[in-house]
Design a protein around this motif. Sequence first.
Motif, PDB file in Angstrom:
ATOM      1  N   ILE A   1      36.661  -6.897 -16.174  1.00 40.58           N
ATOM      2  CA  ILE A   1      38.067  -7.209 -15.946  1.00 40.58           C
ATOM      3  C   ILE A   1      38.303  -7.431 -14.458  1.00 40.58           C
ATOM      4  O   ILE A   1      38.046  -6.557 -13.637  1.00 40.58           O
ATOM      5  N   GLU A   2      38.746  -8.631 -14.124  1.00 42.30           N
ATOM      6  CA  GLU A   2      39.058  -9.010 -12.739  1.00 42.30           C
ATOM      7  C   GLU A   2      37.850  -8.958 -11.814  1.00 42.30           C
ATOM      8  O   GLU A   2      37.986  -8.735 -10.617  1.00 42.30           O
ATOM      9  N   GLN A   3      36.658  -9.155 -12.336  1.00 40.34           N
ATOM     10  CA  GLN A   3      35.460  -9.254 -11.497  1.00 40.34           C
ATOM     11  C   GLN A   3      35.528 -10.539 -10.678  1.00 40.34           C
ATOM     12  O   GLN A   3      35.830 -11.602 -11.198  1.00 40.34           O
ATOM     13  N   SER A   4      35.250 -10.456  -9.377  1.00 40.24           N
ATOM     14  CA  SER A   4      35.444 -11.618  -8.512  1.00 40.24           C
ATOM     15  C   SER A   4      34.479 -12.754  -8.836  1.00 40.24           C
ATOM     16  O   SER A   4      34.850 -13.925  -8.809  1.00 40.24           O
ATOM     17  N   TRP A   5      33.232 -12.423  -9.175  1.00 42.11           N
ATOM     18  CA  TRP A   5      32.276 -13.500  -9.431  1.00 42.11           C
ATOM     19  C   TRP A   5      31.539 -13.262 -10.743  1.00 42.11           C
ATOM     20  O   TRP A   5      31.964 -13.693 -11.788  1.00 42.11           O
ATOM     21  N   GLY A   6      30.419 -12.561 -10.726  1.00 44.84           N
ATOM     22  CA  GLY A   6      29.651 -12.323 -11.936  1.00 44.84           C
ATOM     23  C   GLY A   6      28.291 -12.981 -11.878  1.00 44.84           C
ATOM     24  O   GLY A   6      27.982 -13.882 -12.655  1.00 44.84           O
ATOM     25  N   LEU A   7      27.463 -12.527 -10.950  1.00 41.82           N
ATOM     26  CA  LEU A   7      26.130 -13.099 -10.781  1.00 41.82           C
ATOM     27  C   LEU A   7      25.294 -12.988 -12.042  1.00 41.82           C
ATOM     28  O   LEU A   7      24.521 -13.894 -12.390  1.00 41.82           O
ATOM     29  N   ALA A   8      25.448 -11.896 -12.775  1.00 42.45           N
ATOM     30  CA  ALA A   8      24.661 -11.679 -13.990  1.00 42.45           C
ATOM     31  C   ALA A   8      24.914 -12.757 -15.035  1.00 42.45           C
ATOM     32  O   ALA A   8      24.037 -13.056 -15.853  1.00 42.45           O
ATOM     33  N   VAL A   9      26.105 -13.352 -15.017  1.00 44.51           N
ATOM     34  CA  VAL A   9      26.426 -14.434 -15.957  1.00 44.51           C
ATOM     35  C   VAL A   9      25.438 -15.580 -15.807  1.00 44.51           C
ATOM     36  O   VAL A   9      24.879 -16.091 -16.787  1.00 44.51           O
ATOM     37  N   PHE A  10      25.190 -15.971 -14.576  1.00 48.03           N
ATOM     38  CA  PHE A  10      24.327 -17.122 -14.332  1.00 48.03           C
ATOM     39  C   PHE A  10      22.850 -16.772 -14.484  1.00 48.03           C
ATOM     40  O   PHE A  10      22.037 -17.626 -14.837  1.00 48.03           O
ATOM     41  N   GLU A  11      22.509 -15.507 -14.228  1.00 47.63           N
ATOM     42  CA  GLU A  11      21.128 -15.082 -14.452  1.00 47.63           C
ATOM     43  C   GLU A  11      20.793 -15.157 -15.939  1.00 47.63           C
ATOM     44  O   GLU A  11      19.695 -15.569 -16.319  1.00 47.63           O
ATOM     45  N   SER A  12      21.732 -14.761 -16.786  1.00 45.96           N
ATOM     46  CA  SER A  12      21.480 -14.850 -18.221  1.00 45.96           C
ATOM     47  C   SER A  12      21.448 -16.301 -18.690  1.00 45.96           C
ATOM     48  O   SER A  12      20.612 -16.682 -19.519  1.00 45.96           O
ATOM     49  N   MET A  13      22.329 -17.127 -18.153  1.00 40.81           N
ATOM     50  CA  MET A  13      22.347 -18.543 -18.513  1.00 40.81           C
ATOM     51  C   MET A  13      21.055 -19.241 -18.101  1.00 40.81           C
ATOM     52  O   MET A  13      20.589 -20.168 -18.776  1.00 40.81           O
ATOM     53  N   SER A  14      20.462 -18.780 -16.998  1.00 39.84           N
ATOM     54  CA  SER A  14      19.231 -19.412 -16.518  1.00 39.84           C
ATOM     55  C   SER A  14      18.074 -19.218 -17.489  1.00 39.84           C
ATOM     56  O   SER A  14      17.068 -19.933 -17.412  1.00 39.84           O
TER      57      SER A  14
ATOM     58  N   SER B   1      38.742 -13.376 -17.041  1.00 38.37           N
ATOM     59  CA  SER B   1      39.213 -12.935 -15.726  1.00 38.37           C
ATOM     60  C   SER B   1      38.081 -12.816 -14.711  1.00 38.37           C
ATOM     61  O   SER B   1      38.279 -12.305 -13.604  1.00 38.37           O
ATOM     62  N   VAL B   2      36.912 -13.302 -15.074  1.00 36.91           N
ATOM     63  CA  VAL B   2      35.750 -13.276 -14.168  1.00 36.91           C
ATOM     64  C   VAL B   2      35.709 -14.576 -13.361  1.00 36.91           C
ATOM     65  O   VAL B   2      35.888 -15.665 -13.919  1.00 36.91           O
ATOM     66  N   GLY B   3      35.465 -14.460 -12.065  1.00 33.24           N
ATOM     67  CA  GLY B   3      35.481 -15.632 -11.203  1.00 33.24           C
ATOM     68  C   GLY B   3      34.488 -16.708 -11.586  1.00 33.24           C
ATOM     69  O   GLY B   3      34.707 -17.896 -11.333  1.00 33.24           O
ATOM     70  N   ALA B   4      33.397 -16.324 -12.225  1.00 40.07           N
ATOM     71  CA  ALA B   4      32.342 -17.272 -12.599  1.00 40.07           C
ATOM     72  C   ALA B   4      32.849 -18.399 -13.488  1.00 40.07           C
ATOM     73  O   ALA B   4      32.244 -19.482 -13.527  1.00 40.07           O
ATOM     74  N   ILE B   5      33.974 -18.194 -14.179  1.00 43.63           N
ATOM     75  CA  ILE B   5      34.438 -19.232 -15.108  1.00 43.63           C
ATOM     76  C   ILE B   5      34.885 -20.503 -14.386  1.00 43.63           C
ATOM     77  O   ILE B   5      35.083 -21.535 -15.016  1.00 43.63           O
TER      78      ILE B   5
ATOM     79  N   GLY C   1      42.788  -7.594  -7.715  1.00 42.31           N
ATOM     80  CA  GLY C   1      41.484  -7.682  -8.362  1.00 42.31           C
ATOM     81  C   GLY C   1      41.233  -6.485  -9.253  1.00 42.31           C
ATOM     82  O   GLY C   1      42.082  -6.110 -10.061  1.00 42.31           O
ATOM     83  N   VAL C   2      40.070  -5.864  -9.109  1.00 42.51           N
ATOM     84  CA  VAL C   2      39.708  -4.742  -9.972  1.00 42.51           C
ATOM     85  C   VAL C   2      40.596  -3.524  -9.743  1.00 42.51           C
ATOM     86  O   VAL C   2      40.619  -2.608 -10.561  1.00 42.51           O
ATOM     87  N   ALA C   3      41.343  -3.504  -8.624  1.00 42.29           N
ATOM     88  CA  ALA C   3      42.226  -2.369  -8.315  1.00 42.29           C
ATOM     89  C   ALA C   3      43.692  -2.699  -8.589  1.00 42.29           C
ATOM     90  O   ALA C   3      44.586  -1.978  -8.135  1.00 42.29           O
ATOM     91  N   CYS C   4      43.965  -3.749  -9.346  1.00 40.03           N
ATOM     92  CA  CYS C   4      45.343  -4.241  -9.494  1.00 40.03           C
ATOM     93  C   CYS C   4      46.271  -3.256 -10.193  1.00 40.03           C
ATOM     94  O   CYS C   4      47.487  -3.317 -10.011  1.00 40.03           O
TER      95      CYS C   4
END
Length: 391
Positions: free
Chosen positions: A295-308, A318-322, A135-138
């Motif tokens: 880069i390699e973020q597991s999810w990305g809650l902020a993505v959906f907050e902005s979409m809302s 590389s973000v899990g939200a995709i 992940g982020v430590a790869c």
Amino acid sequence: MKVAIVINELNIKGGTHKQVLRLCQYLKKQENVELVLVTRYFDIDKTYAEFSQFDIKFISKNAPEYIVKKRIFPDFKFHIAQAKSDKQLYELIPEDVDIINIHDCGMDRLVKYAKRDGKKVVWQINDLPSYFNVGVACKESDNYKKKIKRFLTKIRTKDVDLITVNVSKNAERVVTCLGKDARVFYCGVDRNDSLQKHSYEGIRHQFRLLSMGVFFPYRNYETLVAVIKKLLQENIDIRLDVMGNTEWDKAYSSKIVKLVADSGLKDNIKIWGQTTDETYSELFNKANAFAFVNIEQSWGLAVFESMSAGLPTIVSNSVGAIELLHHNRDAIIVDPKNVDEICLVIKRLIADSEYYNSISNEAYRVVKEYTWDNLYSSKMLGAFKELENKR
């Protein structure tokens, strides 16, 4: 059924903290569920105000000096102090708790105590510990200390009754690194009534780009600085606002502040740090687009907050939200290191109002279905009940 929710700290605002908050609020409404919330550090002025709804058991308000300065603290002293802290944390959990739900890494010693006392353990892994180098430590180097930590964590994990993760790629990492299966429970999305629904009729003023996240190197804010610099060189009037706590990795936040200054961009990029709810809403309402190029973020809650809020969102591939997104329909998926590609996306959003509004409207529509209760909290409760029935 009595459940203890355990999280390392509640003196910061972040995705994991929001996840715990929504789960606790859901459990509090359930009949036949008694909830206990336990953490090392709690400061209501630095975390989500809604945590004031709960009687939180905690060790102290802030992390001790050996945590803040752990890079210069001798290893053996650090680990002895951390082991004592783990024991203190576990002793805050009432003896009559049936299930202990540990959130995120760094507390696997608690599993040893829990199994000794016959408790069921659910471990929510948003990111595996950095010593697994995934992940982020790869890209981090390996050494014998990390190998020992991996060995010990894998041994302790054998006693975990259930592992839950927030994205499929983390489930794959858990199998590879820990040799156990994991259930995927996606995170939900908040509906913030203070955020306006965005629309666009073409550029009439400075185009405002927004980004958000606690300052860590994987946030990749340097790419956004390069994007702003390039667009300004092309005579595009643009501004970047960045929200996020700057205290947890001061070296990285200082690096970005210096980069902005050295690039002569102080008039076009503002780093706000951790903001109030009012400033958060104001910045979202003024923004024209949101960028999340982690880069390699597991999810990305902020993505959906902005979409809302119907805010067109540029998100890293590389973000899990995709896993829940569709390129050029409800979001725009990019290579997080490709400055030219991100610039082209922004220029299209500026020039093509039909494209802008189609993404805005679709994002606003689909996110309505992604509630915390449906995607996450109800599934966690179902998992708790399964374990309770096995007793």
